[in-house]
Design a protein around this motif. Structure first.
Motif, PDB file in Angstrom:
ATOM      1  N   PHE A 219       1.008  -1.321   0.132  1.00 44.69           N
ATOM      2  CA  PHE A 219      -0.034  -0.077   0.095  1.00 44.69           C
ATOM      3  C   PHE A 219       0.995   1.234  -0.144  1.00 44.69           C
ATOM      4  O   PHE A 219       2.060   1.227   0.514  1.00 44.69           O
ATOM      5  N   ILE A 220       0.249   2.354  -0.647  1.00 41.62           N
ATOM      6  CA  ILE A 220       1.042   3.482  -0.610  1.00 41.62           C
ATOM      7  C   ILE A 220      -0.082   4.705   0.004  1.00 41.62           C
ATOM      8  O   ILE A 220      -1.389   4.588  -0.619  1.00 41.62           O
ATOM      9  N   VAL A 221       0.248   5.414   0.966  1.00 39.76           N
ATOM     10  CA  VAL A 221      -0.937   6.412   1.290  1.00 39.76           C
ATOM     11  C   VAL A 221      -0.004   7.804   1.143  1.00 39.76           C
ATOM     12  O   VAL A 221       1.383   7.969   1.167  1.00 39.76           O
ATOM     13  N   TYR A 222      -0.759   8.621   0.317  1.00 42.39           N
ATOM     14  CA  TYR A 222      -0.147   9.982   0.041  1.00 42.39           C
ATOM     15  C   TYR A 222      -1.275  11.215   0.314  1.00 42.39           C
ATOM     16  O   TYR A 222      -2.298  11.010   0.047  1.00 42.39           O
ATOM     17  N   GLY A 223      -0.587  12.327   0.552  1.00 46.10           N
ATOM     18  CA  GLY A 223      -1.671  13.506   0.597  1.00 46.10           C
ATOM     19  C   GLY A 223      -1.053  14.801   1.558  1.00 46.10           C
ATOM     20  O   GLY A 223       0.233  14.642   1.240  1.00 46.10           O
TER      21      GLY A 223
END
Length: 226
Positions: A219-223
């Motif tokens: 998984f990758i989270v970005y923001g």
């Protein structure tokens, strides 16, 4: 490590699955960088000089960047780069940095190593505190091959079996361990996350799922940090 596993997991092989996913992952990261005006301050939590070199990022003149590598100990390297500096620090307590000090915080396969879920939350909070944006990757708990020990369903086995395997075989990136206590420490030190728990650490994040034969490998989270 057999040839098939190397073909899948060895990031030093340019045509391995890991290398291809890493390059695709980095393309997503650089697309985010395009929205940030120069100069860009990047904090890489748990990163290395070779990681950025292998991706060819240091040879590109796309942006004026300064990369800070934060690790719990100094990582020896045969090469240096004027835009990269190494610092000693703890991912769960970046007390030396002010809020929003970095334009973006990057972290690749680190959050599963910092401790239990409370410590993972502390790291997530610090990432979102010191950065204006963030980009964090971690392996998927439910991918059938555990990525550190490169053994099917290793993460779900009883601790006694994991210790036995580690004391009898070289697994993945780990040599055979002669000491049972050390083997137990190694086996329990990695806390993989599922999607729900990972998103709970970064509740406002966008999510990208890396796939392998239809299964989510990581998984990758970005923001943006609020």
């Amino acid at each position: 490590m057999n040839k098939f596993i190397r073909k899948v997991y060895d990031v030093h092989l340019p045509d391995s699955l890991a290398s291809r996913l890493r390059k695709k992952r980095f393309s997503l990261f650089t697309s985010i960088l395009d929205s940030i005006p120069s100069p860009i301050k990047i904090l890489d939590v748990g990163g290395t000089v070779s990681f950025w070199e292998n991706l060819g990022f240091l040879n590109e003149e796309i942006k004026d960047v300064e990369i800070t590598l934060l690790n719990i100990k100094f990582i020896e390297t045969s090469s240096t780069h004027p835009k990269i500096k190494q610092v000693i620090g703890n991912a769960t307590n970046m007390e030396n940095y002010q809020s929003n000090e970095f334009d973006i915080v990057f972290s690749n396969s680190v959050i599963e190593h910092v401790g239990d879920y409370d410590e993972q939350r502390q790291m997530a909070n610090e990432v979102m505190r010191v950065g204006k944006k963030y980009f964090v990757q971690t392996p998927n708990l439910f991918f059938p091959i555990e990525p550190h020990f490169v053994f099917p369903l290793f993460q779900f086995m009883p601790i006694s079996i994991r210790v036995w395997l580690l004391t009898n075989f070289a697994l993945g990136w780990y040599d055979k361990v002669s000491d049972k206590q050390l083997a137990r420490s190694i086996a329990t030190s990695i806390k993989l996350l599922n999607k729900r728990k990972f998103l709970n650490l970064f509740p406002e994040a966008q999510l990208y799922e890396e796939k392998f034969f239809g299964l989510t490998k990581s998984f990758i989270v970005y923001g943006e940090c609020l």
